[in-house]
Design an enzyme around this catalytic site. Sequence first.
Site, mmCIF file in Angstrom:
data_model
loop_
_atom_site.group_PDB
_atom_site.id
_atom_site.type_symbol
_atom_site.label_atom_id
_atom_site.label_comp_id
_atom_site.label_asym_id
_atom_site.label_seq_id
_atom_site.Cartn_x
_atom_site.Cartn_y
_atom_site.Cartn_z
ATOM 1 N N ASN A 107 36.486 -49.487 -3.806
ATOM 2 C CA ASN A 107 35.795 -50.553 -4.962
ATOM 3 C C ASN A 107 37.192 -51.678 -4.855
ATOM 4 O O ASN A 107 37.823 -51.433 -5.466
ATOM 5 C CB ASN A 107 36.122 -50.036 -6.996
ATOM 6 C CG ASN A 107 35.874 -51.128 -7.815
ATOM 7 O OD1 ASN A 107 36.045 -52.540 -7.623
ATOM 8 N ND2 ASN A 107 35.702 -50.347 -9.098
ATOM 9 N N ASN B 248 32.656 -59.433 1.928
ATOM 10 C CA ASN B 248 32.042 -60.087 2.122
ATOM 11 C C ASN B 248 31.351 -59.290 0.199
ATOM 12 O O ASN B 248 30.180 -59.293 -0.139
ATOM 13 C CB ASN B 248 30.737 -59.274 3.421
ATOM 14 C CG ASN B 248 29.257 -58.794 2.791
ATOM 15 O OD1 ASN B 248 28.277 -60.007 3.288
ATOM 16 N ND2 ASN B 248 28.874 -57.809 2.668
ATOM 17 N N SER C 180 29.105 -69.589 -0.063
ATOM 18 C CA SER C 180 26.467 -70.014 -0.534
ATOM 19 C C SER C 180 27.131 -71.217 -0.804
ATOM 20 O O SER C 180 27.941 -71.695 -0.928
ATOM 21 C CB SER C 180 26.411 -68.752 -2.035
ATOM 22 O OG SER C 180 25.743 -69.304 -2.334
ATOM 23 N N TYR D 145 27.730 -67.126 -10.019
ATOM 24 C CA TYR D 145 27.874 -66.730 -8.768
ATOM 25 C C TYR D 145 28.460 -68.290 -8.080
ATOM 26 O O TYR D 145 29.119 -68.029 -7.148
ATOM 27 C CB TYR D 145 26.782 -66.957 -8.650
ATOM 28 C CG TYR D 145 26.498 -65.857 -6.729
ATOM 29 C CD1 TYR D 145 26.704 -64.761 -6.253
ATOM 30 C CD2 TYR D 145 25.970 -66.672 -6.303
ATOM 31 C CE1 TYR D 145 26.748 -64.502 -5.449
ATOM 32 C CE2 TYR D 145 25.607 -66.568 -4.887
ATOM 33 C CZ TYR D 145 26.129 -65.676 -4.680
ATOM 34 O OH TYR D 145 26.020 -65.459 -2.704
ATOM 35 N N ALA E 236 30.701 -70.364 -9.500
ATOM 36 C CA ALA E 236 31.840 -70.211 -9.649
ATOM 37 C C ALA E 236 33.386 -69.927 -9.105
ATOM 38 O O ALA E 236 33.732 -70.271 -8.234
ATOM 39 C CB ALA E 236 32.415 -69.942 -11.181
ATOM 40 N N LYS F 288 31.816 -68.643 -5.902
ATOM 41 C CA LYS F 288 31.958 -68.997 -4.211
ATOM 42 C C LYS F 288 32.322 -70.373 -3.988
ATOM 43 O O LYS F 288 33.110 -70.508 -2.924
ATOM 44 C CB LYS F 288 29.982 -69.309 -4.007
ATOM 45 C CG LYS F 288 29.540 -67.763 -4.104
ATOM 46 C CD LYS F 288 30.527 -66.651 -3.091
ATOM 47 C CE LYS F 288 29.416 -65.063 -3.270
ATOM 48 N NZ LYS F 288 30.294 -65.019 -2.496
ATOM 49 N N ILE G 183 18.269 -66.185 2.457
ATOM 50 C CA ILE G 183 18.144 -65.335 3.262
ATOM 51 C C ILE G 183 18.078 -63.848 2.967
ATOM 52 O O ILE G 183 17.875 -63.070 1.699
ATOM 53 C CB ILE G 183 20.089 -64.946 3.419
ATOM 54 C CG1 ILE G 183 20.478 -66.162 4.265
ATOM 55 C CG2 ILE G 183 20.215 -63.757 5.158
ATOM 56 C CD1 ILE G 183 19.895 -67.252 5.512
#
Length: 244
Positions: A58, A85, A137, A150, A152, A154, A185
């Site tokens: 984790n 990732n 992203s 999300y 923020a 990336k 993707i």
Amino acid sequence: MLTDKVCLVTGGAQGIGRCIVETFANQNAKHIFVCDMNLGAMADLEQQFPNVTALELNVCDRKHVSETITKIAEKYGTIDVLVNNAGITRDNLIENMTENDWDLVIDVNLKGVFNMTQAIAPLMMAAGSGSIITMSSVVGTDGNIGQTNYAATKAGVIAMTKSWSKEFSRKGAKVRANCVAPGFIETPMTVDLPEKVIDHMVTKTPLKRMGVAKDIANGVLFLASDNSSFITGQTLKIDGGLVI
């Protein structure tokens, strides 16, 4: 391309992360540690590739991260390639986004990247070289409705990466830090999207298709290898021209 390199990939149980692991393994990396919270989903990777070890991890657990990296360093001395990732989404319009959904995405996507990099970068600096690739992203560069949390994270990893490219190259260390920013993707995260949403995104993409995991893995492989030895602090968009 990765001969003699020890690599670590987080979030490698499925999707893009899994494809990165497979790509690294096929490029004869010395060893790849694939880390995810779903240990069972990685068992076949160990069976298929003798140079892959699956670890349950984790990225938000700083103590476990530190212990894991220490054990790897004791055996291999350093880690040459880190691929950050691991990531999650909890999408919603901001008026409906809960504090828990905000905190969870920030914790995994931003703090998790910080935890892994903080643990591994000193090994790379001591060794004098290394490559850190973090998944951003196009949402992190251009935003998206319903993805405040999300986006923020990336955007945040891009800023951290730019800072690391300067910080980790001090005193002559050739430690590089770059981001990859995927577009639309095909992954397990997109498989359940309505057909009209997919058609809309494909129409907006100049190359008129969704990307596949291998498109991203090839970009990560380039940044991990010595072929990109003069590239650092950059964000590589792999999006078929979706955001130009």
